[in-house]
Design a protein around this motif. Structure first.
Motif, PDB file in Angstrom:
ATOM      1  N   LYS A  31       2.075   0.797   1.928  1.00 43.36           N
ATOM      2  CA  LYS A  31       1.713   0.640   0.663  1.00 43.36           C
ATOM      3  C   LYS A  31       0.073   0.879   0.459  1.00 43.36           C
ATOM      4  O   LYS A  31      -0.219   0.414   1.409  1.00 43.36           O
ATOM      5  CB  LYS A  31       2.142  -0.852   0.177  1.00 43.36           C
ATOM      6  N   LEU A  32      -0.099   1.496  -0.746  1.00 47.47           N
ATOM      7  CA  LEU A  32      -1.548   1.568  -1.018  1.00 47.47           C
ATOM      8  C   LEU A  32      -2.163   0.483  -2.031  1.00 47.47           C
ATOM      9  O   LEU A  32      -1.090   0.058  -2.843  1.00 47.47           O
ATOM     10  CB  LEU A  32      -1.872   2.942  -1.475  1.00 47.47           C
ATOM     11  N   LEU A  33      -3.136   0.080  -1.984  1.00 51.32           N
ATOM     12  CA  LEU A  33      -3.589  -1.042  -2.704  1.00 51.32           C
ATOM     13  C   LEU A  33      -4.558  -0.499  -3.744  1.00 51.32           C
ATOM     14  O   LEU A  33      -5.876  -0.198  -3.021  1.00 51.32           O
ATOM     15  CB  LEU A  33      -4.226  -2.051  -1.934  1.00 51.32           C
ATOM     16  N   LEU A  34      -4.310  -0.635  -4.971  1.00 53.54           N
ATOM     17  CA  LEU A  34      -5.436  -0.237  -5.903  1.00 53.54           C
ATOM     18  C   LEU A  34      -5.360  -1.083  -7.229  1.00 53.54           C
ATOM     19  O   LEU A  34      -4.126  -1.969  -7.198  1.00 53.54           O
ATOM     20  CB  LEU A  34      -4.872   1.121  -6.417  1.00 53.54           C
ATOM     21  N   ASN A  35      -6.349  -1.017  -8.067  1.00 52.21           N
ATOM     22  CA  ASN A  35      -6.201  -2.143  -9.366  1.00 52.21           C
ATOM     23  C   ASN A  35      -5.153  -1.585 -10.158  1.00 52.21           C
ATOM     24  O   ASN A  35      -4.762  -0.553 -10.212  1.00 52.21           O
ATOM     25  CB  ASN A  35      -7.458  -1.971  -9.914  1.00 52.21           C
TER      26      ASN A  35
END
Length: 154
Positions: free
Chosen positions: A86-90
């Motif tokens: 999983k990639l974490l972005l706003n």
């Protein structure tokens, strides 16, 4: 006595094929969820982005086919080398990316993986459009011309 940073060794794994295959429209830096053996292996520089791509599932961004080699000093609890992460972005960035990703011909490509000053693994991703073969030839010509200029300067 000077304090030493335990993350002095810079890790910068690039996807060189991506800049040849795609034209980058917009770039983002995202965090990535990793397991313990994955971050240890990444700090040794044993990762590859050549086959990796990103996709959306239920409003979240995931990276698939990113290869992180199994950690050499672990016997029992090693990770799957090509599992999806999983990639974490706003939320604002995710919404913007998802709306542009739904357009025809655009894709999300991981460009590089690095470890920041705080010791956290980050992935630089780009919203990209695929190049045609004549565009690829043009980029090869530009690269050759740039190399020739560098040779003449030296």
């Amino acid at each position: 006595m000077a304090k030493t940073n335990r993350f002095e060794k810079t890790i910068n794994i690039k996807n060189k094929k991506a800049s040849f295959e795609y034209e980058f429209i917009d770039k983002y830096v995202a965090g990535i969820t990793l397991r313990g053996t994955e971050i240890k292996s990444l700090r040794e520089g044993k990762a590859s982005l050549t086959e990796a791509y990103c996709y959306f599932r239920k409003g979240e961004l995931f990276i698939k086919q990113m290869h992180i080699a199994p950690y050499s000093l672990t016997v029992y609890y090693n990770h799957d080398p090509v599992r999806e992460r999983k990639l974490l972005l706003n939320r604002q960035e995710l919404n913007k990316l998802e709306s542009k990703f739904s357009e025809k011909g655009l894709s999300i490509v991981p460009v590089r993986v690095f470890i920041n000053d705080r010791g956290l693994a980050k992935v630089e991703i780009a919203l990209a459009k695929g190049k045609k073969t004549h565009d690829k030839r043009q980029s090869i010509k530009e690269k050759d011309a740039k190399r020739d200029l560098q040779r003449m300067v030296l």
